[in-house]
Design a protein around this motif. Sequence first.
Motif, PDB file in Angstrom:
ATOM      1  N   ARG A  74     -15.608 -15.784 -60.961  1.00  0.00           N
ATOM      2  CA  ARG A  74     -16.103 -16.247 -62.253  1.00  0.00           C
ATOM      3  C   ARG A  74     -16.317 -15.070 -63.195  1.00  0.00           C
ATOM      4  O   ARG A  74     -16.695 -13.966 -62.775  1.00  0.00           O
ATOM      5  CB  ARG A  74     -17.425 -17.002 -62.063  1.00  0.00           C
ATOM      6  N   TYR A 101     -19.090 -12.150 -62.975  1.00  0.00           N
ATOM      7  CA  TYR A 101     -19.693 -12.155 -61.647  1.00  0.00           C
ATOM      8  C   TYR A 101     -18.821 -11.364 -60.673  1.00  0.00           C
ATOM      9  O   TYR A 101     -17.622 -11.210 -60.865  1.00  0.00           O
ATOM     10  CB  TYR A 101     -19.857 -13.583 -61.122  1.00  0.00           C
ATOM     11  N   ASP A 102     -19.457 -10.878 -59.602  1.00  0.00           N
ATOM     12  CA  ASP A 102     -18.746 -10.164 -58.541  1.00  0.00           C
ATOM     13  C   ASP A 102     -18.673 -10.977 -57.262  1.00  0.00           C
ATOM     14  O   ASP A 102     -18.312 -10.455 -56.212  1.00  0.00           O
ATOM     15  CB  ASP A 102     -19.438  -8.821 -58.248  1.00  0.00           C
ATOM     16  N   GLU A 103     -19.039 -12.249 -57.305  1.00  0.00           N
ATOM     17  CA  GLU A 103     -19.062 -13.082 -56.110  1.00  0.00           C
ATOM     18  C   GLU A 103     -17.794 -13.935 -56.054  1.00  0.00           C
ATOM     19  O   GLU A 103     -17.422 -14.574 -57.042  1.00  0.00           O
ATOM     20  CB  GLU A 103     -20.312 -13.971 -56.111  1.00  0.00           C
ATOM     21  N   GLN A 116     -21.116 -14.064 -51.119  1.00  0.00           N
ATOM     22  CA  GLN A 116     -22.190 -13.823 -52.077  1.00  0.00           C
ATOM     23  C   GLN A 116     -22.604 -12.361 -52.100  1.00  0.00           C
ATOM     24  O   GLN A 116     -22.835 -11.751 -51.067  1.00  0.00           O
ATOM     25  CB  GLN A 116     -23.400 -14.695 -51.709  1.00  0.00           C
ATOM     26  N   ILE A 134     -26.461 -10.004 -61.197  1.00  0.00           N
ATOM     27  CA  ILE A 134     -25.306 -10.782 -61.605  1.00  0.00           C
ATOM     28  C   ILE A 134     -25.326 -10.975 -63.111  1.00  0.00           C
ATOM     29  O   ILE A 134     -26.287 -10.633 -63.793  1.00  0.00           O
ATOM     30  CB  ILE A 134     -25.288 -12.154 -60.898  1.00  0.00           C
ATOM     31  N   SER A 136     -26.893 -15.854 -66.697  1.00  0.00           N
ATOM     32  CA  SER A 136     -26.462 -17.203 -67.039  1.00  0.00           C
ATOM     33  C   SER A 136     -27.173 -17.682 -68.295  1.00  0.00           C
ATOM     34  O   SER A 136     -28.221 -17.167 -68.683  1.00  0.00           O
ATOM     35  CB  SER A 136     -26.767 -18.158 -65.883  1.00  0.00           C
TER      36      SER A 136
END
Length: 1001
Positions: free
Chosen positions: A287, A290-292, A306, A626, A629
């Motif tokens: 996404r 994000y790094d996940e 995660q 992260i 949001s």
Amino acid sequence: MLVFVGLPMCVKADLQPIRNFSLSDGLPSNIVLDIFEDSRGLVWLATDAGLFEFLGEDIKFRKELSRLQGERINSICEDEKGNLWFSARGVGLCKFDGNKLSIIQLDSVAIENDITSLIKSSTSDNLILASSEGVFVCDVQNSKLEQACDSCKNPVLKIRQYQNKFVANGLTQNRNFEFEIESGKVLEYSIDSNLPNVYFGLQNDPNTLKDVLKSGKPFTLHTNTGKKFVCDVTEVEENEKLGFYLLRYFEKDIEKQKIVKLTGGLLSDLSVEKMLGKYIINTIFLRKGYDELWLGTHNQGLILLQKSKFAYLDSDLLGLQNSLIQDFISDKQGNFIVASRNEISLIQDFKIKHSLKAKDLCRLCNGKFNCSKNLSIYKLAVDKDELVWISTSKGFFTVNTNSFQLEYIGITPAKNFVFTDDNELLCFWQNQLQFYTKSGLKSQKPIFEFLKSATIDVSKMIATDSSIWISTRQKGIVRYENHKFSIFNRRNSNIHNVINDILVLPDSTIIAGGNNGLIYKIKSKPNKLVVVDSITSLDGLMGTSIQGIQYLSDGSLWCGTNLGVHRFEYNSWGNESELQFNFWNSKGGYLDQTGEKSIIDENQNIWVKAKNRLLKIETSPEIGKIFESKISLKSIRIHNEDWEADSTQVNIWTNAPIEPISFKYDENDLTFTFGFDFCQNDSNVRFRYLLDGFDDKWSNWSESPQAVFSYLPSGDYILKVEGKQLSEGVVMPFGFQIKVKTPWWKTWWSIMLSSLLFIGIVYLAMWLYTYFIRKREKARTKQFNRLIGLKMKSLQNQLDPHFIFNALNSIQSYILEEQKEKALEYLSDFSNVLRKNIGNANKDFISLSDEIAYLRLYLKLEQMRFSDKFSYEINVNASINPYKYKLPPMLIQPFLENAIKYGLVGSEKKGNLDVSFELEQDGYLRCVITDNGVGRKKAKGLHEDSNIKIHHKTLSITKDRIKLLNKVQNNGRVYGYSIEDLADGAGLPNGTKIEIGFPKQ
């Protein structure tokens, strides 16, 4: 002397925790074929059961897409207008504009039923479709298909664009190719001896490596175990820091997969590190921001690799054979010494360098006792000389971590111990606290012994410059100070008896926690401990069992509970401002809530001892951080029913309000639901709100994502919302305008019209009222004029010439008879009568007292004139106040005159005239006139002359006055009179009785 035996080991970190999202979590299908994030930040899932919006922890079903429920969606893309395009097996090519689903009819039925992949061309308005019949260019305006190139007829699994070229992955090996639509150039790739080489774990040129991985060219992958495979890349996900690539290779014609991660020029094998070999991976997704990494699998749903602050070191990797970890410490060199019940390991650079078994310790005992089966390791500590002390059930051992020399000291068994400021040991064993020197001698300091009735568990021992603090799980806190032991608990200090952990801060403040959901802030006084403050669930503490309290150099206070890990800003504790904190639970990567002891390493990271593994918490605020949001509006309910929004009020894609949102005046029972746009941990978010223009202060922080307003008044408002993910601690603002319309009867034109109407009605009412008042007053004036006329007539009749002539004759007679005194008296009374008659003629009412005075004068004159022919008496009831009651003047006198002249004077006997005044309960006054004259019948025969006519005229005027008084002066009761003939015992006439009634004035 013994030496530790070497054993390799590495710590697991970075993207370690794996979370699944499957059917049991609400996913419609465990087969996820594509994951796509559009330009609005919405994430879409192509599944074997339809197309759905993914919210991070939840699935949103859009009713506009219900036509596709149960259908297989293979691939998703977006055009420049923001429309979504996707392929549905058995349905064909579909377009969704946020409001309407359209099915595009292609000119090839075979193609529209078998689209495996599609992308939007970056150089034109066309879609590029991949199918079992090859690659096609789709002109969506005309629903036309054309083969992309002459050689684009082989079956294609995936297609993507790279540097204005299209890369196609064939269904079988050796079928990859790239092409350009405008030039028609096609380049097919095949396996040959000149394939590029890619290595795991070695530094590569990042630009060259990226080009190899993204170009679609086959390459040779060299693994850490020495194996090599010919691979191609089917999917690419990258951001500025790293890249993830889904590789495909074949072994004996069997297709296999790997996910690799590129950081800088270092390539790592995530499939091996995360044990992903058991999954069939259809797609990967990173996404924006994000790094996940998300994985869409064939039968396991969604998998999230995660990023986390938490990394785990399992006991099997420590060489402890899944044993429970008893204790662990670190030295100044950054080494870890980990002890299980009967084993010790020395860890350097996250690799086990040396280890000791219980039997190795027993060899040093020189046969003093048999310990190989009974020796248990309890506690580790490092003294001022960097010597590691090991307490066991058989005494103490020491080890030098530099030379690895192990020695047996003995002294005493100890389940817990601590070094004092004078380099002695305070040991706890069998409910007893006792001091020893390092050479094994008992100290002269006092011994403290708990009662033998209960087994005491000492959870922690801390030595400071002046005190030693011992926390227990049965008796609270024990302090040694000034050669004296003291116990503090619920009985004397309002501290819970169960204390799991204790910490002394640099400012000498004591922090303690137990199992009651409280973190105590304690100050030490000479004879007591004072709880100055506490952190509770109201301050954000989640969980009841407090463990592993630590204070870092950045001023943060950390602790674990049975629900997660907390970080508090210590400086905000006790200030007027809100306590600042962060919280991580299992969804944030904290997967083991059994942690007890914790230590801080040289990098200010926290290490926690769990049951069978070590947990590393990277405390740097940037670790695990992260992308922030955003908060969005999820839904609106009016009177508990869903509000159907349209494109003029909210964005049909994101539900974001187009300000202001307007509601009717009766749509004022509102519930707003909001949330983070892609929330992966709903249980770890908090919200508060304020309706500007209605509320004076913010609501309390709450897990509820709803703002509820009942019967909201009409007006313009701004709904302000603040949300925070506790793991981040960043407060995110959100707000929008709402308007509750004014009802029509409160609008300016309605108020103006109503005002004019009201003014008109009031004017008409006042005119009518005035008209009727004038009419009534005119009638009243007419009646009063008549009344005044009658009063004047009555006065004239009373002052008729006969009365005056008779009076003058009486005065003359007194003078002739030389009765001067009587003549003067008569003359005086006569003048008073005349004066009162004239004075009362101008009055509507006089008091009863004045009326009686007048009547007495009148009767006295008549008595003198008729030579005492009659006697009279006037009586007033004692309940009557003659000065209070009012009555019309000249109303009683005509009746008295009639009684004297026609009743008493004509009688042969001496007459009696009685006048009495009686009062009824309602204030009605009655005047009763009684005489013993000849009666009305005989009087009529005796006086057939003009005088009787005058008398009748006087009574007629009196009757008219009474009628007029009843019209203008009555208050419920009326004026009236009655005349009754009296008779004696033989039935002969014996006078008359007159009653005159007066209403209360």
